[in-house]
Every structure is written in structure tokens, then in C-alpha cells.
Design an enzyme around this catalytic site. Structure first.
Site, PDB file in Angstrom:
ATOM      1  N   ARG A 118       9.596  49.040  -7.097  1.00 54.05           N
ATOM      2  CA  ARG A 118      11.030  49.312  -7.232  1.00 54.05           C
ATOM      3  C   ARG A 118      11.879  48.507  -6.253  1.00 54.05           C
ATOM      4  NH1 ARG A 118      11.696  55.402  -6.829  1.00 54.05           N
ATOM      5  NH2 ARG A 118      13.866  54.945  -7.342  1.00 54.05           N
ATOM      6  N   GLY A 133      -2.955  57.045  -5.641  1.00 53.17           N
ATOM      7  CA  GLY A 133      -2.240  58.153  -5.012  1.00 53.17           C
ATOM      8  C   GLY A 133      -2.481  58.259  -3.521  1.00 53.17           C
ATOM      9  N   ASP A 187       6.328  53.315   4.725  1.00 47.21           N
ATOM     10  CA  ASP A 187       7.685  53.049   4.220  1.00 47.21           C
ATOM     11  C   ASP A 187       8.708  54.024   4.792  1.00 47.21           C
ATOM     12  OD1 ASP A 187       7.153  55.381   2.829  1.00 47.21           O
ATOM     13  OD2 ASP A 187       7.668  54.588   0.853  1.00 47.21           O
ATOM     14  N   ASN A 209       9.483  67.127   1.492  1.00 50.33           N
ATOM     15  CA  ASN A 209       8.344  66.603   2.240  1.00 50.33           C
ATOM     16  C   ASN A 209       8.680  65.214   2.762  1.00 50.33           C
ATOM     17  OD1 ASN A 209       5.769  65.870   3.132  1.00 50.33           O
ATOM     18  ND2 ASN A 209       5.127  65.209   1.081  1.00 50.33           N
ATOM     19  N   SER A 227      32.383  12.329  23.700  1.00 49.95           N
ATOM     20  CA  SER A 227      32.548  12.981  22.396  1.00 49.95           C
ATOM     21  C   SER A 227      32.104  12.085  21.247  1.00 49.95           C
ATOM     22  CB  SER A 227      34.027  13.323  22.190  1.00 49.95           C
ATOM     23  OG  SER A 227      34.413  14.259  23.172  1.00 49.95           O
ATOM     24  N   ARG A 266      29.302   1.080  20.384  1.00 57.98           N
ATOM     25  CA  ARG A 266      30.291   1.282  19.333  1.00 57.98           C
ATOM     26  C   ARG A 266      30.996  -0.052  19.091  1.00 57.98           C
ATOM     27  NH1 ARG A 266      33.591   4.644  23.711  1.00 57.98           N
ATOM     28  NH2 ARG A 266      34.720   2.937  24.672  1.00 57.98           N
TER      29      ARG A 266
END
Ligand code: UD1
Ligand code: CA
Length: 452
Positions: A18, A83, A108, A173, A391, A426
């Protein structure tokens, strides 16, 4: 506890269909940790205790997770999902070894506390053969109902098998049971599978205990602690409860949060003194935050350690392997990964620092990028103590920038830079005196001729 030893069996078999997920149910996270790990962490530990986990076939990942959390754990495989009682018997070998108390918990049900496990064992000392954990459910649909007649627990009726009257009962429970070890196996082996699902229900133990002339007790707790998770909606509800707990614990530990309801923490988050966390911060697994550190708004941290008086964000993303030194600063729109920033380093704006070491007091300018990936491999960048990276620099790794070195803004740095050197990589700037003025005049003249 009172010299009685204890075996805890955590049932963690089953796909959790599920959940509509390919991940085994108990490996889903709450508070940044698996459901299973929370249960194992709360289960009795230390001298006189042992622990077993029952996993589904092929669920090696579940067994591995159990061992990660509790290296002493025994693991058993339930080959067919028949079970909860059938699942307990998958661990029969561990039960046969004999324990005074046998605790059964579900993988769980992650919000269960160590205190509740301890409370469950008390009725056994007082002579009960079985203790069942009960709670009043806000919406009991889906839970087994505790049938109490004349103050005695006589049965647990699964939702699917309950009559309309029984369905209206809210005492449910929680799934945790404590058996007296002397009779546990005899009781559990008597459980049959004559119910609407054809499963061996552990809950039938209650009726059998009564038939044997033994007694079953109920221990009650609050709903929040025992929320069982079968669906994603229940997973989200459990997360809310967990986050409320973690926020409260952080506040109690002295963390300042002006809007704690917007902050998401992990169960393993650790805080020093005088830590501040601004609104809308998400803290994933493996984060430690030392004294005096501030995490500014909208930051996201995973597997990161934040040093004393450091400042992170706003809008910072710290990925696994980040270590921020004492007094260091990580500013807005900065991403880090596998990056060590030594004390006093500053990375204040719009930067990516990955696979890198940044020396003490180094200053990394806005827009700096460590180019760590060439499409095949990751490479490291080393930035020395006190270095200044201008920068908008691209640092093409592998690369070493020496201590005290300067990098000119806008550089693409591909070669190592020695200590105290200047590197500029650069295009050269050109300059033409008066060019702009001449350009404007020319354009204005052209416009006049056209319209005139
Ligand atoms: C179970 C209880 C129900 C209780 C609820 C609380 C039973 C029969 N029902 O219902 O009374 O109110 O929990 O949350 O016990 N598991 C196995 N092997 C199996 C079946 C289950 O390992 O063959 C494990 C699951 O992985 C899970 C736990 O046992 O961790 C509980 O099983 P689940 O199917 O979730 O039971 P519920 O229908 O929630
Ligand atoms: Ca369940």
C-alpha cells in the site's frame, strides 16, 4: 530490568504494497532515518538483551540496515508472508534459546519509545503471561480492536473480522506485545489461520492465553507513539509527529528558532550551545552544528558539519562531505559538496565549491566555480590559506592555488598557482579614448538625416 533477560523480535517482512513503492516499507524514512532504525534504537539494549529482525525474502537491504543500527542483531527470513504470528515463528531459533521476556514489535511503528518497551515488561513480573500495548485511535479503521470484558482483555479482533459494534470501539492494538518467555512459544504455536485473510494472526494469542487459564494485560499509550505506517499518508502523519518531537528537543537543548514549525530536522541532528536556526531550513541526515553557529533562512544541509560561530545561508545548499570551520561563512546561493572550509574562510555569494579544500581565512569571490567534473572523473581543488579568489573565476581541477595567492576576477585558472603569486587568466582589456562619444554623435546624426 530486575535481572530478567529479554529477547526483542522486530517484524519487518512484507513489501508494504500500500506504500506503492519499490522500496521495502520499513526502509522508508521518518526524521531522516528508516522506520526500522527508530524501532531498533528504542528496543531494549545492553546486558541481558538480544535482538532479532524478521525480514522478507530477498530483502537483504532490510537485514543490512538492521545490522548498521544494531550490529548485534540476529536476522531471520520469513519465506512466505503468512501473518504476524507466522513471522514471529521465523525467529523460533532465537526464542528456543530462552528469554525471560519476549517482546514483539513491528518495524512499521517508528515512534515507539524505549520507555514504553520497559513499561510493557512490568506486567510479566507481576504474573501476566502476555501484555498488549493499546491506544485510543482517533480513527480506528484498519487497527485490531482490544476486546475488554469485565476489565479483562479477552481477545483482539482484526478490523476485517470485526462486527459493526466492535468496529465502533476505539481501543486498538498498537502491535507491541510482551510474552512471558516460559509460555510464549507454546502460545504462539497454537495460533491458527481461520480468519477472513487466512493469515496467522499474532493477535489470536490473547484468546489462547485466556483458554489456557493465563492472564493478558493491557498497557495503554498515546496514539502518536504507535502510529503504524501502511500508506504514504500515514508516513506523512508520522513525519509530523517526529518533527514536532525533534523541534521540541532542539528548543529544549537551547537552539533558537523563531519559527520552529518551518524547520525540518533529522533524528541524528546534533546541536551545540547558542545555535540559531532561521525559518525554512531543512536539515537532512548526518548534520552537526557547533556552538554559536547560525543557519540562515532557506538553507538545505545534508551530511555536513558546521563549526563554532560559523554562518550558513540564507539560501545555502550544503551537500554531503561539507565541513565548515570555526567562524567560516557560507553565503547566499552557495553550493558545497565534499568541501572542507577551514576556519575563517569566506564563500559569500553565488558559488560552487565541490571536491575542494579551502584554507583558513581564504576569500572566495562571488560567482567562483570549482570545475571538478570532466564528464568522466571528479578532480580536486586545493586553495591555500589566506588565498584570494577574485569574483567570477573558474577553477579547473585538478588545481592547487597556493597560500596567500591572488586570482584576478574573471579568470579561468587551469595551471597551479604558487604561494603568494598573482594569476590572471582572462582576455586583455582594450581602451579607446573618446570612442563612446564619437559613436553617439554618429548615431544621432544618422537618425536626424533619416527623419529630417
Ligand atoms: C497489525 C495488527 C493489528 C494492529 C496493527 C497496528 C496483526 C494481525 N494485526 O495490523 O492488530 O492494530 O498492526 O499497527 O498483528 N509482518 C511480517 N510478516 C507477515 C505479516 C506482517 O513481518 O507475514 C510485519 C509487517 O512488515 C509489519 C508488521 O508485521 O511491520 C505488521 O503487519 P501489517 O500487515 O502492517 O499489520 P496491520 O494490518 O497493520
Ligand atoms: Ca501496519
Amino acid at each position: 530490568m530486575s535481572g530478567r533477560n529479554c529477547l526483542t523480535i522486530v517484524l519487518a517482512a512484507g513489501e508494504g504494497t500500500r506504500m506503492r513503492s519499490s522500496l521495502p516499507k520499513v526502509l522508508h524514512p521518518v526524521g531522516g532515518q528508516t522506520l526500522l532504525s527508530h524501532v531498533l534504537a528504542a528496543a531494549p539494549g545492553g546486558a541481558g538483551t538480544s535482538l532479532a529482525v524478521v525480514v522478507g525474502p530477498g530483502h537483504q537491504a532490510v537485514a543490512d540496515e538492521a545490522r548498521r543500527v544494531r550490529p548485534d542483531v540476529m536476522t531471520f527470513v520469513q519465506d512466505e508472508r503468512l501473518g504476524t504470528a507466522h513471522a514471529v515463528l521465523a525467529a523460533k531459533e532465537a526464542i528456543i534459546r530462552g528469554a525471560d521476556d519476549l517482546l514483539i514489535a513491528f518495524g512499521d511503528t517508528p515512534l515507539i519509545s524505549a520507555d514504553t518497551f520497559a513499561r510493557m515488561r512490568a506486567p510479566l513480573r507481576a504474573g501476566a503471561s502476555l501484555a498488549v500495548l493499546g491506544f485510543h485511535a482517533h480513527d480506528p479503521a484498519g487497527y485490531g480492536r482490544l476486546i475488554v470484558t469485565d476489565g479483562r482483555l479477552t481477545a483482539i479482533r482484526e478490523d476485517a473480522d470485526a462486527s459493526p459494534d466492535e468496529r465502533r470501539m476505539t481501543l486498538c492494538n498498537a502491535g507491541v506485545m510482551a510474552f512471558d518467555g516460559r509460555t510464549a512459544l507454546r502460545i504462539i504455536e497454537k495460533i491458527g489461520n481461520t480468519n477472513s485473510k487466512g493469515e496467522y494472526y499474532l493477535t489470536d494469542a490473547v484468546g489462547i492465553v485466556g483458554d489456557m487459564g493465563l492472564t493478558a494485560a493491557v498497557i495503554e499509550t498515546g496514539e502518536d507513539e504507535v502510529r503504524g505506517i501502511n500508506t504514504k499518508a500515514q508516513l506523512a502523519e508520522a513525519e509530523q509527529v517526529m518533527q514536532a518531537r525533534l523541534r521540541k528537543a532542539a528548543l529544549d537543548a537551547g537552539v533558537t528558532m523563531v519559527a520552529p514549525e518551518t524547520v525540518f530536522l533529522s533524528a541524528d541532528t546534533s546541536f551545540g550551545k547558542d545555535v540559531t536556526i532561521e525559518p525554512y531550513v531543512i536539515i537532512g541526515q548526518g548534520v552537526t552544528i557547533a556552538d554559536g553557529a547560525v543557519i540562515h533562512a532557506f538553507s538545505h544541509l545534508v551530511q555536513a558539519s558546521i563549526g563554532r560561530n560559523a554562518s550558513v545561508g540564507p539560501y545555502a545548499r550544503l551537500r554531503p562531505g561539507t565541513s565548515v570551520g570555526e567562524g567560516a561563512r557560507i553565503g547566499n546561493f552557495v553550493e558545497t559538496k565534499a568541501a572542507v572550509l577551514e576556519a575563517g574562510a569566506k564563500v559569500n555569494h553565488l558559488t560552487y565549491i565541490g571536491d575542494a579544500h579551502v584554507g583558513a581565512n581564504a576569500n572566495i569571490g562571488a560567482g567562483t566555480i570549482t570545475c571538478n567534473y570532466d564528464g568522466f572523473n571528479k578532480h580536486r581543488t586545493e586553495i591555500g590559506e589566506g588565498a584570494f579568489v577574485g569574483s567570477n573565476s573558474s577553477l579547473v581541477a585538478p588545481l592547487r592555488i597556493g597560500a596567500g595567492a591572488y586570482i584576478g576576477s574573471g579568470s579561468v585558472v587551469t595551471k597551479n598557482v604558487p604561494d603568494d603569486a598573482l594569476a590572471v587568466g582572462r582576455g586583455q582589456q582594450t581602451l579607446r579614448e573618446g570612442w563612446a562619444k564619437r559613436f553617439r554623435e554618429m548615431k544621432l546624426l544618422a537618425r536626424k538625416q533619416k527623419t529630417g
